[in-house]
Design an enzyme around this catalytic site. Structure first.
Site, mmCIF file in Angstrom:
data_model
loop_
_atom_site.group_PDB
_atom_site.id
_atom_site.type_symbol
_atom_site.label_atom_id
_atom_site.label_comp_id
_atom_site.label_asym_id
_atom_site.label_seq_id
_atom_site.Cartn_x
_atom_site.Cartn_y
_atom_site.Cartn_z
ATOM 1 N N LYS A 1 0.836 -1.212 0.000
ATOM 2 C CA LYS A 1 0.000 0.000 0.000
ATOM 3 C C LYS A 1 0.867 1.258 0.000
ATOM 4 C CE LYS A 1 -2.081 -0.606 3.956
ATOM 5 N NZ LYS A 1 -1.348 -1.761 4.498
ATOM 6 N N ARG B 1 -8.841 1.572 9.915
ATOM 7 C CA ARG B 1 -8.392 0.222 10.255
ATOM 8 C C ARG B 1 -9.383 -0.492 11.158
ATOM 9 N NH1 ARG B 1 -2.429 1.219 9.621
ATOM 10 N NH2 ARG B 1 -1.270 -0.650 10.163
ATOM 11 N N ARG C 1 12.008 -5.471 4.705
ATOM 12 C CA ARG C 1 11.724 -4.045 4.566
ATOM 13 C C ARG C 1 12.713 -3.199 5.371
ATOM 14 N NH1 ARG C 1 5.569 -2.151 4.870
ATOM 15 N NH2 ARG C 1 5.621 -2.565 7.095
ATOM 16 N N ARG D 1 12.289 -1.269 11.132
ATOM 17 C CA ARG D 1 11.328 -0.858 12.164
ATOM 18 C C ARG D 1 11.132 -1.959 13.198
ATOM 19 N NH1 ARG D 1 6.281 1.052 8.718
ATOM 20 N NH2 ARG D 1 5.242 -0.156 10.329
ATOM 21 N N ARG E 1 0.649 -8.483 13.969
ATOM 22 C CA ARG E 1 0.055 -7.413 13.151
ATOM 23 C C ARG E 1 -0.868 -7.997 12.085
ATOM 24 N NH1 ARG E 1 4.862 -4.215 10.905
ATOM 25 N NH2 ARG E 1 3.313 -2.817 10.030
HETATM 26 P P1 AMP Z 1 1.682 1.180 9.429
HETATM 27 O O1 AMP Z 1 2.887 1.969 9.088
HETATM 28 O O2 AMP Z 1 0.457 1.613 8.666
HETATM 29 O O3 AMP Z 1 1.889 -0.311 9.344
HETATM 30 O O4 AMP Z 1 1.349 1.498 10.964
HETATM 31 C C1 AMP Z 1 2.274 1.214 11.994
HETATM 32 C C2 AMP Z 1 1.552 1.182 13.323
HETATM 33 O O5 AMP Z 1 0.944 2.456 13.590
HETATM 34 C C3 AMP Z 1 0.416 0.189 13.429
HETATM 35 O O6 AMP Z 1 0.857 -1.126 13.739
HETATM 36 C C4 AMP Z 1 -0.426 0.801 14.548
HETATM 37 O O7 AMP Z 1 0.176 0.587 15.810
HETATM 38 C C5 AMP Z 1 -0.302 2.287 14.246
HETATM 39 N N1 AMP Z 1 -1.384 2.738 13.322
HETATM 40 C C6 AMP Z 1 -1.227 3.239 12.065
HETATM 41 N N2 AMP Z 1 -2.415 3.559 11.532
HETATM 42 C C7 AMP Z 1 -3.348 3.250 12.453
HETATM 43 C C8 AMP Z 1 -4.771 3.322 12.482
HETATM 44 N N3 AMP Z 1 -5.483 3.776 11.439
HETATM 45 N N4 AMP Z 1 -5.395 2.915 13.618
HETATM 46 C C9 AMP Z 1 -4.716 2.461 14.686
HETATM 47 N N5 AMP Z 1 -3.380 2.341 14.713
HETATM 48 C C10 AMP Z 1 -2.695 2.742 13.619
#
Ligand code: AMP
Length: 224
Positions: free
Chosen positions: A16, A91, A130, A163, A174
């Site tokens: 994405k 989400r 990654r 990360r 996750r």
């Molecule tokens: P991502 O980079 O999108 O994988 O997000 C990394 C982390 O940020 C996730 O595992 C969540 O802990 C938090 N996060 C990002 N977007 C959201 C969201 N829309 N709702 C809740 N937590 C989020």
């Protein structure tokens, strides 16, 4: 008519962010990635960043009210003429409903949902490889999309890092969170008449990009 709002829906590692970045290189488009915004808040040590920290490191979702507040603020800043790509948001069911409540206030709706899918084993492998840039958030993959110089961002030269939540012990959690809390949004959007556009995310980056462009053109009349 106000500019389109697209949602990128799909598990971590499905591409994405990469496809959203590519779309955001087109004039008039902006990607709002809640994960990136939260990481930025953490780097800056804001109250939001401090509140989000522990959830993120454990691979859990940050509470809905914090996320909805963040997205509202960013959408208000952008104004109606900007074409918006929402990446990593919504989400949860509450976030999807919250978005549908706040968009009309801004004269907007969700115009399309790109649904990226790939088998778990592909996702785990992609996430393991990654590497992220802490400065400009550019993503690389040591197997599929390595940086020009090992360990260094090709865009801004910063040292790349793995990360914490991309490490193997957090990744399966996750994916479970995605299947339990986020995947049900497919049914939400089917019922709420946003165009749902399936994208086969296990293909290579260029093939996926071709699918994205074709879907946007055929289903929404958007040329990118
Ligand atoms: P991502 O980079 O999108 O994988 O997000 C990394 C982390 O940020 C996730 O595992 C969540 O802990 C938090 N996060 C990002 N977007 C959201 C969201 N829309 N709702 C809740 N937590 C989020």
């Amino acid at each position: 008519m106000s500019a389109p709002v697209l949602v990128l829906l799909g598990p971590p590692g499905v591409g994405k962010g990469t496809q959203g970045d590519r779309l955001a290189e087109k004039p008039g488009w902006v990607r709002l990635g809640t994960g990136d915004l939260l990481r930025e808040a953490r780097r800056e040590g804001t109250e939001l960043g401090r509140k989000a920290e522990a959830y993120m490191d454990e691979g859990k979702l940050v509470p809905d009210d914090l996320i909805l507040g963040l997205v509202r603020e960013k959408l208000e800043e952008l104004g109606q003429e900007t074409r918006v790509i929402l990446d990593g948001f919504p989400r949860t069911d509450i976030q999807a409903r919250g978005l549908d409540e706040l968009l009309p206030d801004l004269g907007r709706t969700v115009d399309g949902v790109l649904l990226f899918e790939a088998p778990d084993e592909t996702l785990v492998k992609r996430i393991a490889g990654r590497r992220s840039c802490p400065e400009c958030e550019t993503l690389y993959n040591v197997y599929f999309d390595p940086p020009p110089e090992e360990g260094k961002c090709g865009r801004c030269g910063a040292e790349l890092f793995h990360r914490k939540d991309d490490r193997p012990d957090t990744v399966q959690g996750r994916l479970d969170v995605y299947r339990e809390q986020t995947e049900p949004l497919v049914r939400y959007y089917e019922a709420h008449s946003a165009e749902l556009l399936p994208i086969a995310g296990e293909q290579g980056m260029d093939e996926v990009w071709d699918q994205v462009r074709t879907s946007l053109r055929d289903a929404l009349g958007l040329e990118v």
